[in-house]
Motif scaffolding. Structure first.
Motif, mmCIF file in Angstrom:
data_model
loop_
_atom_site.group_PDB
_atom_site.id
_atom_site.type_symbol
_atom_site.label_atom_id
_atom_site.label_comp_id
_atom_site.label_asym_id
_atom_site.label_seq_id
_atom_site.Cartn_x
_atom_site.Cartn_y
_atom_site.Cartn_z
ATOM 1 N N ARG A 135 3.345 -13.789 5.275
ATOM 2 C CA ARG A 135 2.307 -14.805 5.498
ATOM 3 C C ARG A 135 2.546 -16.015 4.576
ATOM 4 O O ARG A 135 3.121 -15.859 3.484
ATOM 5 C CB ARG A 135 0.920 -14.199 5.259
ATOM 6 N N LYS A 146 -0.996 2.435 -6.114
ATOM 7 C CA LYS A 146 -1.644 1.363 -6.885
ATOM 8 C C LYS A 146 -3.063 1.690 -7.329
ATOM 9 O O LYS A 146 -3.392 1.562 -8.511
ATOM 10 C CB LYS A 146 -1.734 0.116 -5.995
ATOM 11 N N ARG A 204 -8.962 -16.210 1.860
ATOM 12 C CA ARG A 204 -8.336 -15.962 0.552
ATOM 13 C C ARG A 204 -9.064 -16.751 -0.542
ATOM 14 O O ARG A 204 -9.292 -16.248 -1.631
ATOM 15 C CB ARG A 204 -6.858 -16.332 0.561
ATOM 16 N N ALA A 208 -6.598 -11.450 6.120
ATOM 17 C CA ALA A 208 -6.147 -11.853 4.782
ATOM 18 C C ALA A 208 -5.161 -13.017 4.826
ATOM 19 O O ALA A 208 -4.821 -13.579 3.792
ATOM 20 C CB ALA A 208 -5.508 -10.659 4.064
ATOM 21 N N SER A 257 -8.158 -6.010 8.096
ATOM 22 C CA SER A 257 -8.118 -6.675 6.780
ATOM 23 C C SER A 257 -6.784 -7.376 6.587
ATOM 24 O O SER A 257 -6.723 -8.481 6.029
ATOM 25 C CB SER A 257 -8.405 -5.694 5.651
ATOM 26 N N ALA A 289 -10.238 -3.702 -1.391
ATOM 27 C CA ALA A 289 -11.560 -3.295 -0.915
ATOM 28 C C ALA A 289 -12.403 -4.510 -0.549
ATOM 29 O O ALA A 289 -13.268 -4.444 0.340
ATOM 30 C CB ALA A 289 -12.267 -2.454 -1.971
ATOM 31 N N ARG A 316 2.318 -3.723 8.343
ATOM 32 C CA ARG A 316 1.452 -4.405 7.364
ATOM 33 C C ARG A 316 2.279 -5.059 6.248
ATOM 34 O O ARG A 316 1.969 -6.148 5.786
ATOM 35 C CB ARG A 316 0.451 -3.405 6.759
ATOM 36 N N THR A 335 -8.947 -5.027 -5.228
ATOM 37 C CA THR A 335 -9.260 -6.250 -4.468
ATOM 38 C C THR A 335 -9.025 -6.049 -2.978
ATOM 39 O O THR A 335 -9.559 -6.796 -2.159
ATOM 40 C CB THR A 335 -8.443 -7.448 -4.986
ATOM 41 N N GLY A 342 -4.034 -5.360 -6.453
ATOM 42 C CA GLY A 342 -4.021 -6.057 -5.160
ATOM 43 C C GLY A 342 -2.634 -6.463 -4.728
ATOM 44 O O GLY A 342 -1.667 -5.716 -4.908
ATOM 45 N N ARG A 343 -2.537 -7.697 -4.148
ATOM 46 C CA ARG A 343 -1.242 -8.191 -3.660
ATOM 47 C C ARG A 343 -0.818 -9.451 -4.412
ATOM 48 O O ARG A 343 0.360 -9.702 -4.579
ATOM 49 C CB ARG A 343 -1.348 -8.548 -2.164
ATOM 50 N N ASP A 344 -1.841 -10.260 -4.793
ATOM 51 C CA ASP A 344 -1.534 -11.571 -5.378
ATOM 52 C C ASP A 344 -2.218 -11.748 -6.742
ATOM 53 O O ASP A 344 -2.483 -12.857 -7.160
ATOM 54 C CB ASP A 344 -2.024 -12.665 -4.422
ATOM 55 N N MET A 345 -2.515 -10.647 -7.400
ATOM 56 C CA MET A 345 -3.238 -10.755 -8.669
ATOM 57 C C MET A 345 -2.399 -11.472 -9.735
ATOM 58 O O MET A 345 -2.892 -12.343 -10.435
ATOM 59 C CB MET A 345 -3.626 -9.349 -9.186
ATOM 60 N N TYR A 352 -11.191 -7.419 0.733
ATOM 61 C CA TYR A 352 -10.724 -7.869 2.057
ATOM 62 C C TYR A 352 -11.211 -6.888 3.122
ATOM 63 O O TYR A 352 -11.606 -7.281 4.217
ATOM 64 C CB TYR A 352 -9.190 -7.964 2.071
ATOM 65 N N ARG A 353 -11.173 -5.604 2.774
ATOM 66 C CA ARG A 353 -11.635 -4.591 3.725
ATOM 67 C C ARG A 353 -13.139 -4.773 4.007
ATOM 68 O O ARG A 353 -13.594 -4.622 5.144
ATOM 69 C CB ARG A 353 -11.398 -3.185 3.154
ATOM 70 N N SER A 400 0.838 -1.200 0.000
ATOM 71 C CA SER A 400 0.000 0.000 0.000
ATOM 72 C C SER A 400 0.876 1.255 0.000
ATOM 73 O O SER A 400 2.022 1.226 0.469
ATOM 74 C CB SER A 400 -0.926 0.001 1.209
ATOM 75 N N ASP A 404 1.895 -8.861 5.292
ATOM 76 C CA ASP A 404 1.499 -9.221 3.933
ATOM 77 C C ASP A 404 2.564 -10.051 3.206
ATOM 78 O O ASP A 404 2.244 -10.915 2.398
ATOM 79 C CB ASP A 404 1.197 -7.953 3.113
HETATM 80 O O1 DC Z 1 -4.707 -2.571 -0.754
HETATM 81 P P1 DC Z 1 -5.359 -2.375 0.648
HETATM 82 O O2 DC Z 1 -4.474 -1.674 1.588
HETATM 83 O O3 DC Z 1 -6.705 -1.751 0.518
HETATM 84 O O4 DC Z 1 -5.607 -3.868 1.211
HETATM 85 C C1 DC Z 1 -6.081 -4.125 2.481
HETATM 86 C C2 DC Z 1 -5.486 -5.453 2.989
HETATM 87 O O5 DC Z 1 -6.025 -6.528 2.242
HETATM 88 C C3 DC Z 1 -3.988 -5.567 2.894
HETATM 89 O O6 DC Z 1 -3.341 -5.319 4.105
HETATM 90 C C4 DC Z 1 -3.728 -6.961 2.471
HETATM 91 C C5 DC Z 1 -5.015 -7.504 2.005
HETATM 92 N N1 DC Z 1 -5.019 -7.822 0.563
HETATM 93 C C6 DC Z 1 -4.567 -9.072 0.214
HETATM 94 O O7 DC Z 1 -4.113 -9.816 1.063
HETATM 95 N N2 DC Z 1 -4.660 -9.461 -1.089
HETATM 96 C C7 DC Z 1 -5.130 -8.630 -2.024
HETATM 97 N N3 DC Z 1 -5.197 -9.046 -3.287
HETATM 98 C C8 DC Z 1 -5.549 -7.330 -1.675
HETATM 99 C C9 DC Z 1 -5.462 -6.963 -0.353
#
Ligand code: DC
Length: 433
Positions: free
Chosen positions: A186, A13, A106, A100, A96, A33, A179, A31, A126-129, A35-36, A9, A183
């Protein structure tokens, strides 16, 4: 086509992904949003976010909805309630990130994301797209920035959203580092760059610069090769219209390979050739038989795949001809007004377009032609040899079995051409709608 943008974050992005989606006219999915949104439900139900079993037990009840994923007023709903604002709080950021890490969470989110991504052109952020959800995405981006830069950005963003913010920048930096650790450490889908993702460090780049970099990385669409004679005439005619009419073409990013009806406004004999040479592939059009006898124009349109229409010709013959071309994945230019406009303004549309699109089950590529009326209006025997002409292509209108009521396509096409005209007259800034 799917574009993935991953990263921690504060790398910009969301803003970048939104901008890229807008430029490409793709849908956009944040994405985080999702998880949030689930974290919001965990909080509302009073479930302890560190209790994995209880959190996972809430999953079957999670009802998530996004309204208007293509527009700018995107809203998130959980159990029918608009939570768009609430999910941006620091509390939800924290929860979140915690929830996550749970595999079942997930799994559900990945399912929702893949469903959103099926059969659509979209940018997923996102993180894992790129590593897990869309491993076959055509373009994968990984954004980074130093933790200090990210904290400063997030601080500005939060201050803007919550003027009574009690945290300072140092708190936010600590939060970001924490965070990042959760993230990326994990076990389940940790935050990491996919092998085939392109790394962009945004620390010293503006949002616009990052968007431009990504747009430059988009693969060029490949269109069927033109026949040599067509290409020769196409290039010469382009040169001619560029030199004498300063021809400008906008919105080619909206052009897709495959069958389509190219629907445009019509106010001059110049419209069919001008529109044809503005397209990146061979196209077909219908022309009055008498036009084939006009010097130069007759020669030009003959080579540019024009099909003569006799006055009073049986309609069914025409329709079959067009449908045959569309069935061969060709593009056909049609002017839904039926005849050239008498004053250069857009006239009412005929309904034949709808019938053809329903039969061919193809998309409509709307286009607005500007300046041909001045160059060759109905009232003049010969065209002028100077002026300014522009062609603007808009976002394709896809044919959808369930939603296309007869006549609907005509209304949508007319609205699209009017919007393209308004966009052009307002200064032609950015990408056409
Ligand atoms: O991008 P963000 O800060 O709004 O995401 C919130 C949380 O969601 C972030 O700490 C990790 C999780 N997340 C995730 O694990 N995988 C994603 N594809 C998007 C977010």
């Amino acid at each position: 086509m799917i574009v993935t943008i991953d990263g921690p974050s504060g790398t910009g992005k969301s803003t970048v992904a939104k901008g890229v989606a807008k430029r490409l006219n793709f849908a956009f999915f944040d994405t985080g949003a999702m998880y949030r949104a689930f974290a919001w439900l965990v909080l509302r139900e009073g479930v302890d976010s560190s209790d994995q079993t209880k959190v996972e037990a809430l999953l079957p009840a999670f009802q998530f909805e996004i309204r208007d994923p293509k527009g700018c007023e995107r809203r998130y709903f959980v159990q029918g309630r608009d939570v768009s604002r609430e999910i941006r709080s620091q509390m939800i950021s924290h929860i979140s990130s915690q929830i996550a890490v749970y595999p079942a969470v997930r799994q559900v989110m990945v399912g929702i994301q893949r469903k959103f991504g099926a059969d659509t052109d979209a940018v997923f952020e996102g993180r894992d797209m790129g590593t897990v959800v869309f491993t076959h995405a055509e373009v994968k981006i990984f954004l980074t920035a130093t933790a200090a830069v990210r904290a400063a950005r997030r601080y500005r963003e939060l201050q803007h959203k919550f003027p009574d913010l009690s945290m300072n920048q140092a708190d936010i930096l600590k939060d970001i580092e924490e965070r990042d650790k959760t993230d990326s450490m994990r076990k389940e889908s940790p935050l990491r760059q996919a092998e085939d993702a392109i790394l962009i460090d945004t620390s010293s780049l503006s949002v616009e610069e990052v968007i431009e970099k990504i747009i430059q990385l988009m693969p060029q669409q490949s269109f069927p090769k033109m026949r040599t004679i067509y290409r020769l005439v196409y290039l010469l005619a382009r040169l001619y219209f560029r030199c004498f009419f300063r021809l400008r073409i906008y919105g080619l990013n909206h052009f897709r390979p495959g069958a389509a009806v190219i629907a445009a406004n019509h106010c001059s004999f110049l419209d069919p050739p001008v529109l044809s040479i503005s397209c990146p592939e061979e196209v077909h059009f219908l022309a009055k038989k008498s036009l084939f006898d006009v010097p130069f124009l007759g020669f030009l349109i003959r080579i540019l795949n024009s099909h003569p229409v006799k006055r009073g010709a049986a309609d069914s013959q025409l329709v079959h001809g067009i449908l045959d071309l569309l069935a061969q994945d060709k593009k056909v230019i049609l002017f839904p007004e039926g005849a050239r406009s008498k004053n250069g303004e857009l006239g009412p549309f005929e309904r034949g377009l709808s019938f053809l699109v329903q039969k061919a089950r193809c998309r409509v590529q709307p286009a607005y032609i500007h300046g041909t009326f001045d160059a060759w209006p109905r009232t003049q025997k010969m065209p002028k040899f100077k002026g300014r002409i522009a062609v603007v292509f808009g976002a394709p209108i896809e044919w959808e079995e369930e939603t296309d009521q007869p006549g609907q396509i005509v209304l949508r096409t007319e609205a699209a051409i009017r919007a393209l005209k308004a966009w052009f007259l307002a200064g032609a800034r950015g990408s056409p709608p």
